[in-house]
Structure formats: structure tokens, C-alpha cells
Motif scaffolding. Structure first.
Motif, short mmCIF file in Angstrom:
data_model
loop_
_atom_site.label_atom_id
_atom_site.label_comp_id
_atom_site.label_asym_id
_atom_site.label_seq_id
_atom_site.Cartn_x
_atom_site.Cartn_y
_atom_site.Cartn_z
N LEU A 16 48.15 41.03 32.88
CA LEU A 16 48.10 40.85 34.32
C LEU A 16 47.29 39.60 34.68
CD1 LEU A 16 48.88 41.88 37.09
CD2 LEU A 16 46.97 43.50 36.97
N ALA A 17 46.16 39.39 34.00
CA ALA A 17 45.34 38.21 34.28
C ALA A 17 46.12 36.92 34.00
CB ALA A 17 44.07 38.26 33.44
N LEU A 18 46.81 36.87 32.88
CA LEU A 18 47.57 35.68 32.52
C LEU A 18 48.76 35.48 33.46
CD1 LEU A 18 47.27 36.21 28.71
CD2 LEU A 18 46.60 34.09 29.86
N GLY A 19 49.37 36.59 33.89
CA GLY A 19 50.47 36.50 34.85
C GLY A 19 50.00 35.98 36.20
N LEU A 20 48.86 36.46 36.66
CA LEU A 20 48.31 35.99 37.94
C LEU A 20 47.91 34.52 37.85
CD1 LEU A 20 46.22 39.15 38.84
CD2 LEU A 20 48.17 38.27 40.14
N GLN A 21 47.35 34.14 36.71
CA GLN A 21 47.05 32.72 36.47
C GLN A 21 48.32 31.88 36.62
OE1 GLN A 21 45.39 32.18 32.56
NE2 GLN A 21 43.46 31.43 33.37
N THR A 118 43.47 32.15 25.36
CA THR A 118 44.42 31.44 26.22
C THR A 118 44.00 31.52 27.68
OG1 THR A 118 46.23 31.89 24.68
CG2 THR A 118 46.84 31.36 26.94
N PHE A 119 43.54 32.68 28.11
CA PHE A 119 43.08 32.84 29.49
C PHE A 119 41.95 31.87 29.79
CE2 PHE A 119 40.04 34.90 32.42
CZ PHE A 119 40.84 35.00 33.55
N ALA A 120 40.98 31.78 28.87
CA ALA A 120 39.85 30.87 29.08
C ALA A 120 40.31 29.42 29.05
CB ALA A 120 38.78 31.13 28.02
N GLU A 121 41.20 29.08 28.11
CA GLU A 121 41.69 27.70 27.99
C GLU A 121 42.44 27.26 29.24
OE1 GLU A 121 44.01 27.97 24.49
OE2 GLU A 121 42.26 28.08 23.14
N ARG A 122 43.07 28.20 29.92
CA ARG A 122 43.83 27.87 31.13
C ARG A 122 42.97 27.89 32.39
NH1 ARG A 122 49.44 31.35 29.95
NH2 ARG A 122 50.15 30.05 28.19
N GLY A 123 41.66 27.99 32.22
CA GLY A 123 40.76 27.89 33.35
C GLY A 123 40.34 29.20 33.98
N GLY A 124 40.68 30.31 33.36
CA GLY A 124 40.27 31.60 33.91
C GLY A 124 38.77 31.82 33.79
#
Length: 421
Positions: A16-21, A118-124
Motif C-alpha cells: 500500500l505504501a509503495l502504491g500510494l507513492q 525501495t520505499f526509502a529509495e523512492r523518497g518515502g
């Protein structure tokens, strides 16, 4: 930009976090461990993502291991019966149903750590902290929506148990998992990777499935034991070596056809075993914080099914996909209680079928018509395929699986069509 807080970094929380990103939301994710701690830690579960759930991952570009994980194309079923004079059990039923698409299993240590990076690398925004109710209470006012994506600990207590959807008040299975290298080839279908479900009536189940783990291709040996029965042999939480030894000892007696392939197995790593039990339950999807703020439960925070049907990670993926769509559709409007309940209701449309099927399979004694269906699937390939397909879409079971007359009509129709015999 709308701000969303998610507590819990498992299948549903991370997906869900990656989808919202992906859709441009400002997401903060709370994880109780770093990616390295997850990767080097103990195995967390078993999982086989069937085609629909796997599709939700791939739609977000998250199928990082698709080329390396075994391609699972079937579900095999065996039913054990006692051998003569108390000897090893033998197979009374044995068949392989074909899936309509590819399924795959990836050790969640590998998947969750990779997704977290991946979440962190994408700025999360990542907060490595075991979230408590007091944390969410202090933070909720700073976010447009707070989601709880963990079914463990005090956060799970925010959601009241729904007695109507929760027929069991105590655990119905004791779980024991081993990830192994060295499992021999399967003689029945050497060219088809499959999840194998071995039913030992009255005692429990053994599942064997191919997977990808941190050290490469492996297999999972997974006992589900009726509590206090002959398979419930892990209550003292044995060390890894003893855990595997007991697993194999039970296989030798209750599933010798599986044991024959396992005489040279070894654990994939020192953290490759897990034992435990929990009570399946359905809970109210909306929790209230001490200050009055509302949070929405995700996946097993509000629908926790026993792993006996292999649906946990699949249900989590489907819940995350349903919530993602509901959030995006809602635009800039407030995420109030009515919206929260509507979002859950959209997920429950399919999740209720998973829960119904799982609870039925936990019954102490299976109805005679279920055994008759399993017997018939050995004669009718289309029925074997249909049962296998139910692991991807449990809704289909409502048409023939629960009622003796419906089951009889299903088998009779196959006979009239002249299939099998």
C-alpha cells in the motif's frame, strides 16, 4: 499533497505504501525493523502468491523476483490414511490441479527487506520504530489518514472482535515451518512446480511448496497440527536442528511419500524455522484512538485467517489493492468513518469468501461430501483444476463446496459430461 501514515511494514503495509507513492501521496511508514534486520532475521511465514494477488504486485512494478522464483503452475492434493498395523500412512487420494496462471513464493525476509529499501529509495518517510497506540495518538492529527497494517501487538487491540465473523475463540492449528535445501525431485509430476497439500484427517496438514529464499531456490515444509494431536510436536519451541528433525520424523510416518524426497534436506540458514499459533478472527475495521481520532485496519489487523488455505499474503495483497483504489478515488474529501467502513466493505466483498472457506477447512471433522469432492477430483481433471483455481479465487467454492447437495450436483454433472471415470 495528502499525507498518509501506515503502521506496519508487511505485505499489505508495504504494498500500500509503495502504491500510494506511485500515485504521488506523501507517505510515512512505520516499521519495527530495518531492512537488514528483516533480511537477516527469522522467517516470518509461508506464502504462495496466486495469480490475482501476484498481479497486484506486478501492476505496481514490484515483481522484483519474478525471474528467479519458481513458477508454480499447480496445486496437488493428497489425503493420508493409516497404514496396516499402525505403520506409516499411505495415500488414499492423490491428484494435481492446474492453475490458470503462474503463482510464486518469495521468502518474506527477501521481499519485505527489498520493498522497504525501495520505499526509502523512492523518497518515502521511514520511521524504524515499533509503533504503539500512544504514538499513533500523538501523530494522527498531522495526517489525513492513518492505517494500521499489523495484526500483532497492542495496535491490533484497537479493533474490536466481530463475534459473527469469528467462530473460533482459540487457535485451531499449531504451525511449524522449515525452509530447506536439498529436497529431491517429485516423481508424480517432475516437470510441474506445485504447492502440495497433504491432508491427515483429524490430525492436520502438511504443505510442501517451492520458494525463493535469501540463499536461493528452496522448499518449505509446513505442518499445521490440530492442537494437542499427534502432529502438535513443537510446543516447546525447539532449536532449528531439533525442529527439522521432528518435522522429518512426522513426515516419515504421516506423509512417507514426501519424506522419501526429504532424506537429504538441510535448513537453508540458522533462522529458517518458525513455530507458533494464533486465533483466526474478523474485527471491526475502524479503531478509535484515546484522543478520539480514527484509524483504519488493513489486512490481518482486521481479517486474520488461519494459514490452512494459504491465503494470508494473498488476502493482504488484495486488501492493499482495494484500499489503494478507494483512496485514489476519494480525491481530496475527508477520510471519515463512513469512508473507512465503505473501503473495508469493498475489500470484504471478496475477503468474506476467503474467511468462509478457511473456517470451513478448520472444522475438526470434514463433512463426508468434502472427501467425496477430493476423491472425485482424482477422476475428473476439470474438478481438480477448479479446486486448484479456488486458491486464487475462493469465491468459486460457494457454488459447490459447502453444501452436500451442491457437491453431489457438481460431481454428477461431470459424470453426465462423460469426463474421467
Amino acid at each position: 499533497m495528502r499525507r498518509i501514515l501506515i503502521a506496519g511494514a508487511g505485505q499489505s503495509g508495504l504494498q500500500l505504501a509503495l502504491g500510494l507513492q506511485f500515485h504521488g501521496y506523501d507517505v510515512t511508514l512505520m516499521s519495527n525493523r530495518t531492512s537488514e534486520e528483516i533480511r537477516s532475521g527469522r522467517v516470518m511465514s509461508t506464502q504462495c502468491m496466486f495469480p490475482t494477488a501476484l498481479g497486484h504486485e506486478h501492476a505496481l512494478g514490484l515483481g522484483f523476483w519474478a525471474a528467479d522464483a519458481p513458477r508454480i503452475e499447480g496445486v496437488g492434493v493428497s489425503v493420508a490414511e493409516p497404514g496396516p498395523a499402525g505403520g506409516p500412512h499411505r495415500r488414499a487420494v492423490d491428484w494435481l490441479g492446474r492453475l490458470g496462471g503462474c503463482a510464486q513464493s518469495v521468502d518474506q525476509r527477501l521481499k519485505m527487506s527489498g520493498w522497504l529499501d525501495t520505499f526509502a529509495e523512492r523518497g518515502g518517510r521511514l520511521a524504524v520504530h515499533a509503533a504503539a497506540v500512544s504514538d499513533l495518538d500523538a501523530l494522527a492529527a498531522h495526517y489525513d489518514l492513518v492505517l494500521v497494517a499489523t495484526g500483532k501487538g497492542e495496535l491490533a487491540e484497537l479493533f474490536d472482535r466481530d463475534p459473527a465473523g469469528s467462530p473460533y475463540a482459540v487457535p485451531q492449528r499449531a504451525l511449524a515451518v522449515s525452509y530447506v535445501h536439498g529436497l529431491g525431485p517429485r516423481p508424480e509430476h517432475p516437470d510441474t512446480e506445485a504447492v502440495r497439500c497433504n491432508f491427515v484427517p483429524g490430525a492436520g496438514e502438511l504443505f510442501v511448496l517451492p520458494t525463493l529464499t535469501v540463499s536461493g531456490r528452496a522448499d518449505v515444509l509446513f505442518w499445521e497440527a490440530v492442537p494437542d494431536g499427534p502432529l502438535d510436536a513443537f510446543q516447546d519451541q525447539p532449536g532449528p536442528g531439533e525442529h527439522l528433525a521432528r518435522t522429518l520424523e512426522l513426515m516419515e510416518h504421516y506423509a512417507p511419500w514426501e519424506y522419501a524426497r526429504a532424506t537429504r534436506v538441510e535448513l537453508t540458514d540458522a533462522q529458517a524455522t518458525l513455530a507458533g499459533r494464533y486465533t483466526p478472527a474478523v474485527r471491526d475495521p475502524v479503531g478509535r484512538l484515546p484522543s478520539g481520532g480514527l484509524v483504519l485496519g488493513v489486512a490481518d489487523a482486521v481479517v486474520a485467517d488461519d494459514p490452512v488455505t494459504g491465503q494470508g499474503a494473498n488476502s493482504a495483497a488484495k486488501c492493499a489493492a482495494a484500499y489503494l483504489a478507494a483512496i485514489v478515488r476519494h480525491g481530496e474529501r475527508p477520510f471519515d468513518e463512513a469512508w473507512m467502513r465503505a473501503a473495508f466493505a469493498g475489500h470484504w466483498v471478496s475477503a468474506r469468501h476467503t474467511t468462509a472457506w478457511t473456517n470451513a477447512m478448520l472444522a475438526p471433522r470434514q463433512p463426508a461430501h468434502v472427501r467425496e469432492l477430493l476423491d472425485a477430483a482424482g477422476r475428473h481433471q476439470s474438478l481438480a483444476d477448479r479446486i486448484a483455481g479456488g486458491y486464487d479465487d475462493p469465491e468459486d467454492f460457494a457454488d459447490y463446496f459447502y453444501d452436500a447437495q451442491d457437491a453431489a450436483a457438481c460431481v454428477a454433472a461431470l459424470g453426465e459430461a462423460g469426463e474421467g471415470g
